[in-house]
Structure formats: structure tokens, C-alpha cells
Design a protein around this motif. Structure first.
Motif, PDB file in Angstrom:
ATOM      1  N   LEU A   5      30.732   8.713   0.401  1.00  0.00           N
ATOM      2  CA  LEU A   5      31.354   9.912  -0.159  1.00  0.00           C
ATOM      3  C   LEU A   5      32.582   9.522  -0.962  1.00  0.00           C
ATOM      4  O   LEU A   5      33.481   8.850  -0.451  1.00  0.00           O
ATOM      5  N   GLY A   7      35.672  11.092  -2.662  1.00  0.00           N
ATOM      6  CA  GLY A   7      36.411  12.347  -2.660  1.00  0.00           C
ATOM      7  C   GLY A   7      37.418  12.457  -3.785  1.00  0.00           C
ATOM      8  O   GLY A   7      37.952  11.462  -4.276  1.00  0.00           O
ATOM      9  N   CYS A   8      37.684  13.690  -4.188  1.00  0.00           N
ATOM     10  CA  CYS A   8      38.701  14.000  -5.191  1.00  0.00           C
ATOM     11  C   CYS A   8      38.459  13.234  -6.486  1.00  0.00           C
ATOM     12  O   CYS A   8      39.376  12.650  -7.071  1.00  0.00           O
ATOM     13  N   SER A  27      29.912  12.535  -4.908  1.00  0.00           N
ATOM     14  CA  SER A  27      31.325  12.803  -5.156  1.00  0.00           C
ATOM     15  C   SER A  27      31.611  14.249  -4.787  1.00  0.00           C
ATOM     16  O   SER A  27      30.696  15.079  -4.693  1.00  0.00           O
ATOM     17  N   CYS A  28      32.892  14.543  -4.557  1.00  0.00           N
ATOM     18  CA  CYS A  28      33.283  15.895  -4.168  1.00  0.00           C
ATOM     19  C   CYS A  28      34.664  16.202  -4.722  1.00  0.00           C
ATOM     20  O   CYS A  28      35.573  15.366  -4.658  1.00  0.00           O
ATOM     21  N   ASP A  29      34.806  17.396  -5.263  1.00  0.00           N
ATOM     22  CA  ASP A  29      36.101  17.834  -5.778  1.00  0.00           C
ATOM     23  C   ASP A  29      36.073  19.356  -5.898  1.00  0.00           C
ATOM     24  O   ASP A  29      34.985  19.962  -5.932  1.00  0.00           O
ATOM     25  N   ILE A  45      36.675  18.869   0.240  1.00  0.00           N
ATOM     26  CA  ILE A  45      36.094  17.700   0.903  1.00  0.00           C
ATOM     27  C   ILE A  45      36.175  17.806   2.418  1.00  0.00           C
ATOM     28  O   ILE A  45      35.332  17.262   3.143  1.00  0.00           O
ATOM     29  N   LEU A  49      33.403  16.286   5.805  1.00  0.00           N
ATOM     30  CA  LEU A  49      33.798  14.997   6.371  1.00  0.00           C
ATOM     31  C   LEU A  49      32.996  14.619   7.616  1.00  0.00           C
ATOM     32  O   LEU A  49      32.929  13.441   7.970  1.00  0.00           O
ATOM     33  N   LEU A  56      34.040   6.468   3.174  1.00  0.00           N
ATOM     34  CA  LEU A  56      34.733   7.499   2.418  1.00  0.00           C
ATOM     35  C   LEU A  56      35.773   6.832   1.532  1.00  0.00           C
ATOM     36  O   LEU A  56      36.568   6.009   2.000  1.00  0.00           O
ATOM     37  N   VAL A  58      38.629   8.208  -1.086  1.00  0.00           N
ATOM     38  CA  VAL A  58      39.296   9.358  -1.681  1.00  0.00           C
ATOM     39  C   VAL A  58      40.172   8.834  -2.807  1.00  0.00           C
ATOM     40  O   VAL A  58      41.201   8.199  -2.570  1.00  0.00           O
ATOM     41  N   CYS A 100      41.560  13.310   5.594  1.00  0.00           N
ATOM     42  CA  CYS A 100      40.730  12.219   5.071  1.00  0.00           C
ATOM     43  C   CYS A 100      40.997  10.913   5.811  1.00  0.00           C
ATOM     44  O   CYS A 100      40.062  10.189   6.193  1.00  0.00           O
TER      45      CYS A 100
END
Length: 218
Positions: A5, A7-8, A27-29, A45, A49, A56, A58, A100
């Protein structure tokens, strides 16, 4: 296949680097992905988690109120802001970092500039950054000191260390483009984008660490 993952991140630079190594990577945002990838989750995110990730990373958590360079605004708020708003933004930034950093994931990397003492005091299980890297360690002619907070992952090793130009030269000014970026609505995007050389080093070196830990082929 390991589940990773990122993140951001909206640029997709790190996501694509890990995808090239064969990972099941997302990806995550809060914002959509620039490349409109169907492997991007638009949302908070913290909501995902606990979904069984092997790693992960970030990349650009909101750090304006955490970083040492902006600590003065906590005492004297910028125009249009109140002291209460500054404290609320500090608390929210620290809460995201804490979530995170303490996520139930074996291997975690969180990127952040140097933090001030108020932020450190709010972060659960805070410990200093494992290392600070520069883009020019990885073949990118640019200055941007970046702290990496690592858990279960090794520090990055330089892959193509360049020789920085002398201060005051035109080359030095060019390498400082990120710091010299003018204020504006897109400044945050320019400053938060991961350099390809760093993304490639993360994907290559941390893929090896994941493979060793999980018994997968590197």
C-alpha cells in the motif's frame, strides 16, 4: 505476490515502481490519481490499514504543521488562521502520522521532514527518522532532504550518487528548484512528488527485504 500500500500519493510514481517489481500494489489518497489508475483508492488511508498489507509506504502525509520549518505559525498564526486552527491542524497531522506508523503492518516507511518537539510529543511511539536521503544519491540532480521513518525495512542505499554543484552557481540554483518554487496552488504538488530514482530504489531494495521476510522469490 506481496500486497503493498502506497499512502498519500496521487502521482503514481512509487505505485508504478512497485508494480514493475511484480507486487499487488495500490495507492491511496483523498485526491484521485493523476494517471487515473484503477489501482488507486480515493479516501482516507486509515480506513484500509487493517486490510492485510505486507508493506506500507506513506510518501507525503500532510506535514505542514508537523515540520520544524513551520513551527513559528503555532505561536503566531499566519493571516486568515487562528491559534485554535493551528492546534487542530497539528493534532490532525500527528494523528495521521501515528495511525500509519503504528499500523498493524510488518514493514512500514513514512516520509516526513524534520519535526518540531510539539509534533513528536503527540505521535504515539515516536522515534527519530531512520535516515535522511537526498535525490542526488539516486541519480537525480536535485536537493530535497527527506526523512524516512522505517520499521521492518532497511535504510536505502545510494544507487547513483552524483556530485552536488558549488553554492552560488547556476547548477546549484537549478538543483534547488523545489525549494525555490514560488507560492501558488500547485506548490504542494511540486514539492510532494517522489523522484523516480528514489522510487526505483525503494521498489528494488525493499522488494528484496519483503522477499527475505516472507520467503518469496526476489
Amino acid at each position: 505476490m506481496s500486497r503493498v500500500l502506497i499512502g498519500c500519493e496521487t502521482s503514481g510514481v512509487v505505485r508504478r515502481a512497485f508494480a514493475a517489481m511484480g507486487h499487488d500494489v495500490w495507492s491511496c489518497d483523498l485526491l484521485p490519481a493523476e494517471d487515473r489508475s484503477n489501482r488507486h483508492i480515493t479516501g482516507d488511508i486509515r480506513d484500509i490499514l487493517n486490510d492485510g498489507w505486507d508493506m506500507l509506504a506513506v510518501m507525503h502525509p500532510p506535514c505542514t504543521r508537523l515540520c520544524n520549518s513551520g513551527v513559528r505559525w503555532l505561536h503566531t498564526p499566519p493571516p486568515g488562521k487562528t491559534a485554535d486552527q493551528m492546534q487542530a491542524e497539528l493534532a490532525e497531522g500527528a494523528a495521521l502520522f501515528s495511525a500509519c506508523w503504528n499500523a498493524p503492518i510488518e514493514r512500514v516507511a513514512v516520509e516526513n521532514p524534520v519535526m518540531h518537539r510539539y509534533a513528536k510529543a503527540l505521535i504515539e511511539n515516536f522515534r527519530p527518522a531512520t535516515q535522511t536521503v537526498q535525490p542526488w544519491w539516486f541519480g537525480e540532480p536535485s536537493f530535497k532532504a527527506t526523512g524516512l521513518y522505517l520499521r521492518g525495512l532497511p535504510p536505502l542505499m545510494p544507487t547513483n550518487r552524483l556530485t552536488p554543484p558549488r553554492p552560488g552557481t547556476q547548477d546549484h540554483k537549478a538543483w534547488s528548484a523545489i525549494h525555490r518554487a514560488p507560492p501558488g496552488p500547485n506548490r504542494w504538488a511540486i514539492r510532494s512528488r517522489t523522484f523516480q530514482g528514489i522510487a526505483d530504489a525503494m521498489a528494488s531494495q525493499w522488494s528484496t527485504a519483503i522477499a527475505r521476510a516472507t520467503g518469496e522469490a526476489a
